[in-house]
Motif scaffolding. Structure first.
Motif, PDB file in Angstrom:
ATOM      1  N   ARG A 180       8.520  -9.999   5.266  1.00 33.20           N
ATOM      2  CA  ARG A 180       7.243  -9.279   5.126  1.00 33.20           C
ATOM      3  C   ARG A 180       7.515  -8.075   4.229  1.00 33.20           C
ATOM      4  NH1 ARG A 180       2.297 -10.798   6.254  1.00 33.20           N
ATOM      5  NH2 ARG A 180       1.778  -8.756   7.120  1.00 33.20           N
ATOM      6  N   ILE A 181       7.536  -8.336   2.931  1.00 39.83           N
ATOM      7  CA  ILE A 181       7.932  -7.306   1.966  1.00 39.83           C
ATOM      8  C   ILE A 181       6.686  -6.706   1.328  1.00 39.83           C
ATOM      9  CG2 ILE A 181       9.225  -6.837  -0.163  1.00 39.83           C
ATOM     10  CD1 ILE A 181      10.978  -9.302   0.583  1.00 39.83           C
ATOM     11  N   ALA A 182       6.536  -5.412   1.463  1.00 45.90           N
ATOM     12  CA  ALA A 182       5.384  -4.710   0.896  1.00 45.90           C
ATOM     13  C   ALA A 182       5.740  -4.144  -0.480  1.00 45.90           C
ATOM     14  CB  ALA A 182       4.940  -3.581   1.825  1.00 45.90           C
ATOM     15  N   PHE A 183       4.702  -3.939  -1.297  1.00 39.69           N
ATOM     16  CA  PHE A 183       4.849  -3.298  -2.606  1.00 39.69           C
ATOM     17  C   PHE A 183       4.049  -2.006  -2.585  1.00 39.69           C
ATOM     18  CE2 PHE A 183       3.475  -2.280  -6.888  1.00 39.69           C
ATOM     19  CZ  PHE A 183       4.608  -2.492  -7.661  1.00 39.69           C
ATOM     20  N   LEU A 184       4.716  -0.893  -2.825  1.00 41.64           N
ATOM     21  CA  LEU A 184       4.053   0.416  -2.817  1.00 41.64           C
ATOM     22  C   LEU A 184       3.902   0.921  -4.243  1.00 41.64           C
ATOM     23  CD1 LEU A 184       2.995   3.024  -1.468  1.00 41.64           C
ATOM     24  CD2 LEU A 184       5.387   3.789  -1.340  1.00 41.64           C
ATOM     25  N   LEU A 217      -0.263  -6.527   1.755  1.00 33.59           N
ATOM     26  CA  LEU A 217       1.033  -5.867   1.640  1.00 33.59           C
ATOM     27  C   LEU A 217       1.202  -5.135   0.306  1.00 33.59           C
ATOM     28  CD1 LEU A 217       3.402  -8.569   3.186  1.00 33.59           C
ATOM     29  CD2 LEU A 217       2.636  -6.422   4.225  1.00 33.59           C
ATOM     30  N   VAL A 218       0.184  -5.206  -0.557  1.00 31.81           N
ATOM     31  CA  VAL A 218       0.194  -4.452  -1.816  1.00 31.81           C
ATOM     32  C   VAL A 218      -0.559  -3.152  -1.573  1.00 31.81           C
ATOM     33  CG1 VAL A 218      -0.481  -4.433  -4.246  1.00 31.81           C
ATOM     34  CG2 VAL A 218       0.323  -6.559  -3.182  1.00 31.81           C
ATOM     35  N   LEU A 219       0.182  -2.064  -1.546  1.00 32.93           N
ATOM     36  CA  LEU A 219      -0.358  -0.781  -1.116  1.00 32.93           C
ATOM     37  C   LEU A 219      -0.792   0.061  -2.315  1.00 32.93           C
ATOM     38  CD1 LEU A 219       2.307  -0.055   1.620  1.00 32.93           C
ATOM     39  CD2 LEU A 219      -0.015  -0.929   1.937  1.00 32.93           C
ATOM     40  N   ALA A 220      -2.049   0.459  -2.306  1.00 33.01           N
ATOM     41  CA  ALA A 220      -2.626   1.208  -3.418  1.00 33.01           C
ATOM     42  C   ALA A 220      -2.295   2.692  -3.309  1.00 33.01           C
ATOM     43  CB  ALA A 220      -4.146   1.017  -3.449  1.00 33.01           C
ATOM     44  N   ILE A 221      -2.190   3.328  -4.470  1.00 35.87           N
ATOM     45  CA  ILE A 221      -1.961   4.776  -4.530  1.00 35.87           C
ATOM     46  C   ILE A 221      -3.022   5.407  -5.423  1.00 35.87           C
ATOM     47  CG2 ILE A 221       0.528   4.656  -4.111  1.00 35.87           C
ATOM     48  CD1 ILE A 221       0.909   4.957  -7.178  1.00 35.87           C
ATOM     49  N   ASP A 222      -3.363   6.657  -5.112  1.00 34.84           N
ATOM     50  CA  ASP A 222      -4.311   7.410  -5.928  1.00 34.84           C
ATOM     51  C   ASP A 222      -3.601   8.291  -6.950  1.00 34.84           C
ATOM     52  OD1 ASP A 222      -6.531   6.377  -4.565  1.00 34.84           O
ATOM     53  OD2 ASP A 222      -6.383   7.914  -3.007  1.00 34.84           O
ATOM     54  N   SER A 223      -2.314   8.551  -6.732  1.00 36.03           N
ATOM     55  CA  SER A 223      -1.543   9.408  -7.629  1.00 36.03           C
ATOM     56  C   SER A 223      -0.073   9.092  -7.431  1.00 36.03           C
ATOM     57  CB  SER A 223      -1.815  10.886  -7.328  1.00 36.03           C
ATOM     58  OG  SER A 223      -1.409  11.197  -6.002  1.00 36.03           O
ATOM     59  N   PHE A 224       0.770   9.745  -8.232  1.00 33.77           N
ATOM     60  CA  PHE A 224       2.208   9.582  -8.094  1.00 33.77           C
ATOM     61  C   PHE A 224       2.798  10.835  -7.467  1.00 33.77           C
ATOM     62  CE2 PHE A 224       1.070   6.808 -11.652  1.00 33.77           C
ATOM     63  CZ  PHE A 224       1.607   5.613 -11.215  1.00 33.77           C
ATOM     64  N   GLY A 225       3.810  10.640  -6.633  1.00 33.89           N
ATOM     65  CA  GLY A 225       4.461  11.779  -6.005  1.00 33.89           C
ATOM     66  C   GLY A 225       4.910  11.431  -4.606  1.00 33.89           C
ATOM     67  N   PRO A 226       5.874  12.167  -4.060  1.00 31.45           N
ATOM     68  CA  PRO A 226       6.368  11.864  -2.721  1.00 31.45           C
ATOM     69  C   PRO A 226       5.298  12.033  -1.648  1.00 31.45           C
ATOM     70  CG  PRO A 226       7.272  13.938  -3.541  1.00 31.45           C
ATOM     71  CD  PRO A 226       6.596  13.282  -4.688  1.00 31.45           C
TER      72      PRO A 226
END
Length: 338
Positions: A180-184, A217-226
């Motif tokens: 169960r491998i997710a992509f962030l 499992l494909v996780l969306a982001i609104d910006s880059f950063g920790p």
């Protein structure tokens, strides 16, 4: 203040004549490779910079090149910039840095605004411009493209094989027994070519191993950063998402993801094995240390600079597309023996 290095200082360090140093600085072909390397090392050691005005009178060139990157303070770009600056100095060039962070309009302005009289050529990492727009840049100055953005066939381009690298990362996680491998790191607005290629490699590796890709499992982001990596992974855990492996689009997102996993009592790598991307310096010092795709930044810089200087010196051949090497640097977040 340190005195300015002179031509004769370089000659003394390299054990050659002033004329030989001048031949190397002006890239004349009459110098043996070993001697040329020795002179370039002396130039880098002393920080020698040719007089731009004198050089332009003799060669018609400024001895300056521009490096246009999305964000200079992003660790990957900072490390790549350092390699380029060091290599350029050894070739007698100085580097002018340009930042294109804010979007397509700024990319157009920065790139079209690079004065032909100020620099001899441009190393450019496009993000938002189309292939057609990038192709039109060749009319003004020698350009070499770096990274996964638009890459017209008529222009020189250096990158790593992002699809293959992502497949290698996922295959590594699969060998560890993760299913169960997710992509962030899928941007919610206008995914970049970088993300598309890495997501493609992620999907291919799953399909090749008989695992149907799961869009959840494909996780969306609104910006880059920790902070964004931490927010998204915290939300996934609190929402009950079941995953035992995680491929992050870059190391910065991975740092935030690992922070979220720690905060929720999820053990790395026992419960979730984590892989990042870029192998920035700090990834060797996280807890646990980060397994990551490691592009050969020195090779990328060398290939790009060599092609740019060849263009500056009159090469008019068709565009050359070069793949630099990479490796999966295995560390404690996804170790081989776990």
């Amino acid at each position: 203040m340190m005195p300015t290095a002179r031509l004769k200082d370089v000659a003394a360090i390299a054990g050659v004549s002033i004329k030989t140093v001048s031949n190397v600085v002006h890239d004349r072909p009459c110098v043996r490779p070993a001697t040329r390397d020795r002179v370039r090392a002396a130039i880098a050691e002393l920080g020698y910079r040719p007089n731009a005005s004198a050089r332009r009178l003799v060669t018609g060139r400024t001895g300056m090149i521009a490096l246009a990157l999305p964000e200079i303070n992003v660790p990957y770009f900072a490390e790549l910039s350092r390699h380029l600056a060091d290599l350029a100095a050894a070739r007698g060039y100085r580097v002018l840095f340009e930042q294109t962070i804010t979007g397509v309009d700024v990319e157009r302005t920065v790139v079209s605004g690079v004065e032909a009289g100020l620099v001899d050529g441009v190393l450019y990492h496009p993000v938002a411009l189309t292939t057609r727009e990038v192709a039109e840049l060749r009319q003004h100055l020698p350009f070499v493209l770096v990274g996964e953005g638009a890459a017209p066939l008529g222009m020189d381009h250096v990158m790593i094989d992002n699809v293959a690298a992502a497949r290698d990362a996922v295959r590594h996680l699969l060998r560890l027994g993760r299913t169960r491998i997710a992509f962030l790191g899928h941007e919610t607005r206008s995914p970049t070519n970088t993300t598309r290629r890495r997501l493609m490699g992620y999907q291919l590796a799953l399909e090749e191993n008989g695992i149907a890709p799961d869009s959840d499992l494909v996780l969306a982001i609104d910006s880059f950063g920790p902070d964004e990596g931490q927010r998204v992974i915290s939300g996934a855990i609190e929402g009950g998402m079941d995953f035992d492996g995680l491929l992050c689009r870059d190391d910065i997102l991975a740092f935030g993801a690992m922070s979220a996993l720690h905060a929720h009592g999820v053990r790395i790598p026992d419960d979730v094995a984590v892989v990042g991307w870029d192998d920035i310096a700090v990834s060797a010092y996280t807890e646990p240390t980060l397994t990551t795709i490691s592009p050969d930044k020195h090779e990328i810089a060398t290939l790009a600079l060599d092609m740019l200087i060849e263009r500056i010196e009159g090469h008019h051949g068709p565009g050359r597309h070069r793949l630099a090497s990479y490796r999966l640097r295995v560390r404690a977040s996804a170790p081989d023996d776990h």
